[in-house]
Design an enzyme around this catalytic site. Structure first.
Site, PDB file in Angstrom:
ATOM      1  N   CYS A 192       0.656  -1.382  -0.096  1.00  0.00           N
ATOM      2  CA  CYS A 192      -0.222  -0.062  -0.104  1.00  0.00           C
ATOM      3  C   CYS A 192       0.725   1.367  -0.023  1.00  0.00           C
ATOM      4  O   CYS A 192       0.324   2.279  -0.333  1.00  0.00           O
ATOM      5  CB  CYS A 192      -0.876   0.188   1.062  1.00  0.00           C
ATOM      6  N   HIS A 237      -3.295   7.033   3.256  1.00  0.00           N
ATOM      7  CA  HIS A 237      -3.739   5.659   2.416  1.00  0.00           C
ATOM      8  C   HIS A 237      -5.233   5.383   3.005  1.00  0.00           C
ATOM      9  O   HIS A 237      -5.377   5.435   4.354  1.00  0.00           O
ATOM     10  CB  HIS A 237      -2.758   4.556   2.762  1.00  0.00           C
ATOM     11  N   ASN A 293     -10.092  -0.419   0.629  1.00  0.00           N
ATOM     12  CA  ASN A 293      -9.026  -0.104   0.732  1.00  0.00           C
ATOM     13  C   ASN A 293      -8.335  -1.057  -0.786  1.00  0.00           C
ATOM     14  O   ASN A 293      -8.328  -2.119  -1.078  1.00  0.00           O
ATOM     15  CB  ASN A 293      -7.977  -1.249   1.787  1.00  0.00           C
TER      16      ASN A 293
END
Length: 310
Positions: A112, A235, A265
């Site tokens: 990520c 994020h 996500n």
């Protein structure tokens, strides 16, 4: 010479999977998911759509937004943990499809945090004078490595892609500071076996600490104060982690990007998808100080402060 973003684009799959859809598939509920993660729905790519397909669509839009052609690109960097193949890389597939015949190409695997790693890598090539334009992409098809029988992870992830063309920008604009980091001893807390495996408690503790710390570090490195920050793009993993980072910076809620509710996500794609969302909404304007921070499997983290604009 400063390196910054001169063009952006994204691709979001059409298929929407809501929390209510997941209620029919597993022992969970909309309320349980929303209160713990902030996620209400996510996008899932079709079986026929690969990571490179989404990356391609996002890249076309970024090139158009930048006002350059694929042949102008010197380097392609794709951040992904879900490539179509072990090799060739997504970046090489992109290079051929875009017609970027003058570009070198490689993928970045930092989970990520990958898009931040890509931006910082591009900065080095541009500011050294080695390359002029670098295409940085974050693209993920996490649905193909998600265990849909594991309610602890299946509710979290979505698919999508975002891209940025980076190049020289005017004095005072572009990336002002950055921080990259890793702690391989935490790799056991978030990894892929056949599917994504996660120790949610340990990842949460790491992320809450690291997101805030890294954001503060890049603000200080840039010679700025937290009150100078116009917009914050974390994020998009979990609203509670994001809120903890925002509170550490003392920013009002309207200065933080929240797209996790709509897209879940999306790993390396989450930050570039959010950039496009906020620019199009008019929340990021020319001259704004923007702080971006990500964390992910590895464990890895990355943050940067930039002054938006060309």
């Amino acid at each position: 010479m400063n390196a910054g973003i001169i063009g952006i684009g994204r691709y979001i799959p059409e298929k929407v999977v809501t929390n209510f859809d997941l209620e029919k598939m597993m022992d969970t509920s909309d309320e349980w998911i929303r209160t713990r993660t902030g996620i209400e729905e996510r996008r899932i790519a079709s079986d026929r759509t690969g990571t490179s397909d989404m990356a391609y669509e996002a890249s076309l839009r970024a090139l158009e937004n930048a006002g350059i052609t694929a042949e102008d690109i010197d380097l392609i960097l794709t951040a992904t943990v879900t490539p179509d193949y072990s090799f060739p890389s997504v970046s090489c597939v992109l290079q051929e499809r875009l017609g970027a015949k003058n570009a070198a190409a490689m993928d970045i695997s930092a989970a990520c945090s990958g898009f931040i790693y890509g931006m910082v890598t591009a900065k080095q090539f541009i500011e050294s004078g080695a390359y002029r334009y670098v295409l940085v992409v974050g693209a993920e098809k996490l649905s193909k490595i998600t265990n849909w029988d594991d309610r602890n992870t299946a509710v979290l992830f979505g698919d999508g892609a975002g891209a940025a063309v980076m190049g020289p920008v005017s004095d005072g604009k572009g990336i002002l500071s950055f921080e990259l980091g890793a702690d391989g001893s935490g790799g056991k807390y978030l990894y892929q076996d056949k599917y994504i495996c996660m120790n949610g408690r340990e990842v949460f503790k790491f992320a809450v600490r690291q997101m805030g710390e890294s954001a503060v570090h890049v603000i200080e490195k840039a010679g700025l104060k937290t009150e100078d920050v116009d917009f914050f793009i974390p994020h998009q993993a979990n609203i509670r982690i994001m809120e903890a980072a925002r509170e550490r910076l003392g920013l009002p809620r309207e200065k933080m990007s929240v797209t996790v509710n709509k897209f879940g996500n999306t790993s390396a794609a989450s930050i570039p998808i959010s950039i496009v969302e906020e620019v199009e909404a008019g929340k990021i304007k020319d001259g704004d100080i923007v702080v971006m921070v990500g964390f992910g499997g590895g464990l890895t983290w990355g943050a940067l402060a930039m002054r938006w604009g060309r």
